[in-house]
Design a protein around this motif. Sequence first.
Motif, PDB file in Angstrom:
ATOM      1  N   LYS A   1       9.683   2.614  12.310  1.00  0.00           N
ATOM      2  CA  LYS A   1      10.184   3.944  12.672  1.00  0.00           C
ATOM      3  C   LYS A   1       9.020   4.933  12.597  1.00  0.00           C
ATOM      4  O   LYS A   1       8.203   4.858  11.685  1.00  0.00           O
ATOM      5  CB  LYS A   1      11.296   4.344  11.700  1.00  0.00           C
ATOM      6  N   ILE A   2       9.003   5.836  13.553  1.00  0.00           N
ATOM      7  CA  ILE A   2       8.003   6.915  13.540  1.00  0.00           C
ATOM      8  C   ILE A   2       8.688   8.194  13.098  1.00  0.00           C
ATOM      9  O   ILE A   2       9.689   8.617  13.692  1.00  0.00           O
ATOM     10  CB  ILE A   2       7.390   7.130  14.945  1.00  0.00           C
ATOM     11  N   ASN A   3       8.179   8.801  12.045  1.00  0.00           N
ATOM     12  CA  ASN A   3       8.630  10.135  11.667  1.00  0.00           C
ATOM     13  C   ASN A   3       7.685  11.162  12.273  1.00  0.00           C
ATOM     14  O   ASN A   3       6.465  10.982  12.232  1.00  0.00           O
ATOM     15  CB  ASN A   3       8.608  10.304  10.146  1.00  0.00           C
ATOM     16  N   THR A   4       8.257  12.217  12.818  1.00  0.00           N
ATOM     17  CA  THR A   4       7.445  13.308  13.349  1.00  0.00           C
ATOM     18  C   THR A   4       7.995  14.618  12.815  1.00  0.00           C
ATOM     19  O   THR A   4       9.177  14.922  13.017  1.00  0.00           O
ATOM     20  CB  THR A   4       7.474  13.315  14.889  1.00  0.00           C
ATOM     21  N   VAL A   5       7.165  15.360  12.100  1.00  0.00           N
ATOM     22  CA  VAL A   5       7.590  16.654  11.597  1.00  0.00           C
ATOM     23  C   VAL A   5       7.405  17.679  12.721  1.00  0.00           C
ATOM     24  O   VAL A   5       6.303  17.800  13.271  1.00  0.00           O
ATOM     25  CB  VAL A   5       6.782  17.069  10.350  1.00  0.00           C
ATOM     26  N   VAL A   6       8.497  18.341  13.069  1.00  0.00           N
ATOM     27  CA  VAL A   6       8.449  19.321  14.165  1.00  0.00           C
ATOM     28  C   VAL A   6       7.966  20.657  13.596  1.00  0.00           C
ATOM     29  O   VAL A   6       8.616  21.255  12.732  1.00  0.00           O
ATOM     30  CB  VAL A   6       9.831  19.458  14.819  1.00  0.00           C
ATOM     31  N   LEU A   7       6.818  21.096  14.088  1.00  0.00           N
ATOM     32  CA  LEU A   7       6.114  22.267  13.542  1.00  0.00           C
ATOM     33  C   LEU A   7       6.051  23.346  14.615  1.00  0.00           C
ATOM     34  O   LEU A   7       5.221  23.269  15.529  1.00  0.00           O
ATOM     35  CB  LEU A   7       4.702  21.854  13.124  1.00  0.00           C
ATOM     36  N   PRO A   8       6.931  24.340  14.549  1.00  0.00           N
ATOM     37  CA  PRO A   8       6.992  25.358  15.603  1.00  0.00           C
ATOM     38  C   PRO A   8       5.636  26.035  15.847  1.00  0.00           C
ATOM     39  O   PRO A   8       4.950  26.430  14.913  1.00  0.00           O
ATOM     40  CB  PRO A   8       8.014  26.353  15.049  1.00  0.00           C
ATOM     41  N   GLY A   9       5.283  26.094  17.137  1.00  0.00           N
ATOM     42  CA  GLY A   9       4.033  26.740  17.519  1.00  0.00           C
ATOM     43  C   GLY A   9       2.819  25.841  17.348  1.00  0.00           C
ATOM     44  O   GLY A   9       1.703  26.204  17.743  1.00  0.00           O
ATOM     45  N   ILE A  10       3.019  24.678  16.738  1.00  0.00           N
ATOM     46  CA  ILE A  10       1.900  23.760  16.500  1.00  0.00           C
ATOM     47  C   ILE A  10       2.057  22.499  17.359  1.00  0.00           C
ATOM     48  O   ILE A  10       1.173  22.141  18.122  1.00  0.00           O
ATOM     49  CB  ILE A  10       1.810  23.353  15.011  1.00  0.00           C
ATOM     50  N   ASN A  11       3.216  21.814  17.187  1.00  0.00           N
ATOM     51  CA  ASN A  11       3.389  20.568  17.951  1.00  0.00           C
ATOM     52  C   ASN A  11       4.725  20.490  18.707  1.00  0.00           C
ATOM     53  O   ASN A  11       5.064  19.424  19.230  1.00  0.00           O
ATOM     54  CB  ASN A  11       3.221  19.323  17.048  1.00  0.00           C
TER      55      ASN A  11
ATOM     56  N   VAL B   1       9.017  -0.358   8.024  1.00  0.00           N
ATOM     57  CA  VAL B   1       7.930   0.584   7.715  1.00  0.00           C
ATOM     58  C   VAL B   1       8.114   1.836   8.557  1.00  0.00           C
ATOM     59  O   VAL B   1       8.427   1.762   9.749  1.00  0.00           O
ATOM     60  CB  VAL B   1       6.543  -0.041   8.000  1.00  0.00           C
ATOM     61  N   THR B   2       7.945   2.982   7.897  1.00  0.00           N
ATOM     62  CA  THR B   2       7.939   4.251   8.610  1.00  0.00           C
ATOM     63  C   THR B   2       6.530   4.819   8.589  1.00  0.00           C
ATOM     64  O   THR B   2       5.895   4.858   7.526  1.00  0.00           O
ATOM     65  CB  THR B   2       8.906   5.253   7.941  1.00  0.00           C
ATOM     66  N   VAL B   3       6.043   5.227   9.763  1.00  0.00           N
ATOM     67  CA  VAL B   3       4.718   5.848   9.871  1.00  0.00           C
ATOM     68  C   VAL B   3       4.922   7.260  10.402  1.00  0.00           C
ATOM     69  O   VAL B   3       5.581   7.450  11.427  1.00  0.00           O
ATOM     70  CB  VAL B   3       3.786   5.051  10.813  1.00  0.00           C
ATOM     71  N   THR B   4       4.382   8.230   9.686  1.00  0.00           N
ATOM     72  CA  THR B   4       4.532   9.616  10.137  1.00  0.00           C
ATOM     73  C   THR B   4       3.401   9.980  11.086  1.00  0.00           C
ATOM     74  O   THR B   4       2.224   9.954  10.710  1.00  0.00           O
ATOM     75  CB  THR B   4       4.556  10.572   8.927  1.00  0.00           C
ATOM     76  N   VAL B   5       3.773  10.298  12.325  1.00  0.00           N
ATOM     77  CA  VAL B   5       2.806  10.645  13.371  1.00  0.00           C
ATOM     78  C   VAL B   5       3.184  12.027  13.889  1.00  0.00           C
ATOM     79  O   VAL B   5       4.213  12.187  14.551  1.00  0.00           O
ATOM     80  CB  VAL B   5       2.833   9.614  14.526  1.00  0.00           C
ATOM     81  N   ASN B   6       2.386  13.012  13.574  1.00  0.00           N
ATOM     82  CA  ASN B   6       2.706  14.391  13.959  1.00  0.00           C
ATOM     83  C   ASN B   6       1.919  14.876  15.170  1.00  0.00           C
ATOM     84  O   ASN B   6       2.162  15.989  15.657  1.00  0.00           O
ATOM     85  CB  ASN B   6       2.438  15.336  12.784  1.00  0.00           C
ATOM     86  N   ALA B   7       0.992  14.049  15.646  1.00  0.00           N
ATOM     87  CA  ALA B   7       0.197  14.403  16.835  1.00  0.00           C
ATOM     88  C   ALA B   7      -0.449  13.150  17.390  1.00  0.00           C
ATOM     89  O   ALA B   7      -0.826  12.258  16.632  1.00  0.00           O
ATOM     90  CB  ALA B   7      -0.886  15.414  16.465  1.00  0.00           C
ATOM     91  N   VAL B   8      -0.545  13.080  18.714  1.00  0.00           N
ATOM     92  CA  VAL B   8      -1.297  11.989  19.343  1.00  0.00           C
ATOM     93  C   VAL B   8      -2.455  12.548  20.161  1.00  0.00           C
ATOM     94  O   VAL B   8      -3.061  11.835  20.960  1.00  0.00           O
ATOM     95  CB  VAL B   8      -0.389  11.085  20.214  1.00  0.00           C
ATOM     96  N   ASP B   9      -2.738  13.807  19.952  1.00  0.00           N
ATOM     97  CA  ASP B   9      -3.904  14.466  20.540  1.00  0.00           C
ATOM     98  C   ASP B   9      -4.673  15.084  19.376  1.00  0.00           C
ATOM     99  O   ASP B   9      -4.140  15.932  18.661  1.00  0.00           O
ATOM    100  CB  ASP B   9      -3.430  15.565  21.511  1.00  0.00           C
TER     101      ASP B   9
ATOM    102  N   MET C   1      12.464   6.694  16.544  1.00  0.00           N
ATOM    103  CA  MET C   1      11.737   7.920  16.205  1.00  0.00           C
ATOM    104  C   MET C   1      12.672   8.871  15.475  1.00  0.00           C
ATOM    105  O   MET C   1      13.849   8.989  15.821  1.00  0.00           O
ATOM    106  CB  MET C   1      11.223   8.585  17.472  1.00  0.00           C
ATOM    107  N   ASN C   2      12.129   9.520  14.459  1.00  0.00           N
ATOM    108  CA  ASN C   2      12.901  10.431  13.633  1.00  0.00           C
ATOM    109  C   ASN C   2      12.198  11.793  13.635  1.00  0.00           C
ATOM    110  O   ASN C   2      11.190  11.963  12.950  1.00  0.00           O
ATOM    111  CB  ASN C   2      12.979   9.846  12.209  1.00  0.00           C
ATOM    112  N   CYS C   3      12.694  12.708  14.451  1.00  0.00           N
ATOM    113  CA  CYS C   3      12.101  14.048  14.513  1.00  0.00           C
ATOM    114  C   CYS C   3      12.687  14.882  13.367  1.00  0.00           C
ATOM    115  O   CYS C   3      13.911  15.056  13.288  1.00  0.00           O
ATOM    116  CB  CYS C   3      12.398  14.708  15.853  1.00  0.00           C
ATOM    117  N   ILE C   4      11.849  15.375  12.506  1.00  0.00           N
ATOM    118  CA  ILE C   4      12.276  16.064  11.288  1.00  0.00           C
ATOM    119  C   ILE C   4      11.857  17.529  11.365  1.00  0.00           C
ATOM    120  O   ILE C   4      10.665  17.819  11.548  1.00  0.00           O
ATOM    121  CB  ILE C   4      11.615  15.420  10.056  1.00  0.00           C
TER     122      ILE C   4
END
Length: 292
Positions: free
Chosen positions: A194-204, A140-148, A223-226
Amino acid sequence: MAMSERCEQRSRDQHPCFHGKASARWGRIHLPVAPACNIQCNFCNRLYDCVNESRPGVTGRILTPSEALTTLSRLLQQRNDIAVVGIAGPGDPLCDPNRTLETLRAVHAAYPGILLCVSTNGLNLSGYIDQLADTGVTHVTVTVNAVDPYVGQQIYASVTVKQQTYRGLEAARILLGRQEEAVVGLKQRGMTVKINTVVLPGINTGHISAIAAKVAAWEADAMNCIPLIPVHGTPFAELTAPGDVEMAYIRKSVAVYLPQIYHCRRCRADAAGLLGGCAANAQGGSAESGRT
Ligand code: SF4
Ligand code: SF4
């Protein structure tokens, strides 16, 4: 020959997305049976679909569960390198869990040896862990883009639970709490996560290490930083995609927390074949690897 005999038992380390070494030899197919989503990310526009476009969330069309099984059967008659069947959208597979579970059960009954994988935002996941495990899902992949939640409120326009839509800080808090519950529950059931994290410039971008530390504490496996793909018509359309150097720096800096994925191809929701190759997609068209 019975259908199930055309696919021998795959082992977990044959999943090409979770294991870089396996990606040269083993492929996957995404079955696009999940059109709806229960959250709205500020970088996602699922309406902007195009057969020639290669990015997560895109599919030529939505398949019914029975069409999905037919598509898989055709592919397995042509190739012997498919190790995984994944459901990765184009929406969230657990927004309408019935379509996803029906598809997974049908695939598992016909091809019990193939690995099953689901990619989700995690909002509706924790209540379905047992059913997913019972259908044979191992990855299972869970997309987590923030933990705050203060970061998350910039990323998520809305989160909908039981027909109630939440926004702002409350939405981000609800999503985060449910993601944690789900990942911990998956690990208790022995799933590979696996954790997917979308890297968002200026945001996260300054928050990725905090995400890595937190999901490592939840016992995620990788972890998969995208890097963001800016998409027309979304609030983040004007952000600049992170470059290769920045992504390499980010991945290196968070690798201290948990293993990083370096070979993700940001695949379409109907991608099929090897990750790096140009293969038939789920509708039999042509699509390179291009959201999980
Ligand atoms: Fe799009 Fe996925 Fe976000 Fe839903 S969870 S809005 S499908 S990126
Ligand atoms: Fe694998 Fe990445 Fe493609 Fe998902 S988007 S199927 S993780 S390569």
